[in-house]
Scaffold this active site. Sequence first.
Site, short mmCIF file in Angstrom:
data_model
loop_
_atom_site.label_atom_id
_atom_site.label_comp_id
_atom_site.label_asym_id
_atom_site.label_seq_id
_atom_site.Cartn_x
_atom_site.Cartn_y
_atom_site.Cartn_z
N ASN A 1 103.37 23.71 28.23
CA ASN A 1 104.25 23.02 29.10
C ASN A 1 103.74 21.37 28.94
O ASN A 1 103.81 20.85 30.06
CB ASN A 1 104.07 23.50 30.60
N HIS B 1 98.82 18.20 30.98
CA HIS B 1 98.00 18.28 32.22
C HIS B 1 97.78 17.13 32.93
O HIS B 1 97.72 16.01 32.46
CB HIS B 1 96.72 18.76 31.61
N TYR C 1 89.05 24.78 30.87
CA TYR C 1 89.75 25.67 31.46
C TYR C 1 88.91 26.83 32.00
O TYR C 1 89.46 28.04 32.18
CB TYR C 1 90.99 26.35 30.72
N THR D 1 104.51 23.99 36.97
CA THR D 1 103.79 24.59 35.63
C THR D 1 104.89 25.06 34.92
O THR D 1 104.86 25.28 33.78
CB THR D 1 102.86 25.39 36.38
N LYS E 1 99.76 17.81 25.69
CA LYS E 1 99.45 18.86 24.97
C LYS E 1 100.14 19.01 23.58
O LYS E 1 100.97 18.29 23.21
CB LYS E 1 99.51 20.12 25.95
N GLU F 1 86.91 15.54 34.82
CA GLU F 1 87.80 15.62 33.53
C GLU F 1 87.54 14.40 32.72
O GLU F 1 87.36 14.35 31.64
CB GLU F 1 89.12 16.06 33.94
N ARG G 1 107.89 18.22 32.36
CA ARG G 1 107.90 19.54 32.14
C ARG G 1 109.57 19.84 32.17
O ARG G 1 109.69 20.85 31.13
CB ARG G 1 107.17 20.55 33.00
#
Length: 140
Positions: free
Chosen positions: A114, A117, A51, A93, A11, A128, A104
């Site tokens: 975070n 994914h 999302y 998460t 991310k 995905e 994380r």
Amino acid sequence: MAIQRTFSIIKPDATKRNLTGAVNAKIEAAGLRIIAQKRIRMTRANAETFYAVHKDRPFFGELVEFMISEPVVVQVLEGEGAIAKYREVMGATDPAEAAEGTIRKEFALSKGENSVHGSDAPETAAEEIAYFFAGMEITG
Ligand code: GDP
């Protein structure tokens, strides 16, 4: 346990801090193979579609803005029980709740920012992967 594929995103908080290699080292150390990878900038439509399941949550707007704020690295990972294994390597998460040694725990900034994914089930993994990659871009 069968060989599976899962979908991963490094991310914006992680790409921005030059942590792509550090995240990949964690992935590979866990025995997962990176069989496809590309750095892209998500469009707003990409992020909203990806999302969509969270569209009624209070953090949806913030999540979309975050995902389009910097480039991301999208990946396909392969290995034994890859879906559950990657979830384990990612950690909870919220980094405050993530186990020692997880991505994380080590790198995430907050519950929103975070770092990674990972797909949560075989059906979502397949969807995905197909959304972001053509078959010829994946080689195991
Ligand atoms: P994941 O499967 O562990 O990524 O978690 P979820 O599917 O529950 O949430 C998807 C993503 O939404 C998380 O990875 C976070 O980036 C974001 N998110 C979840 N909860 C919150 C929150 O309370 N605030 C913010 N800003 N983002 C959140």
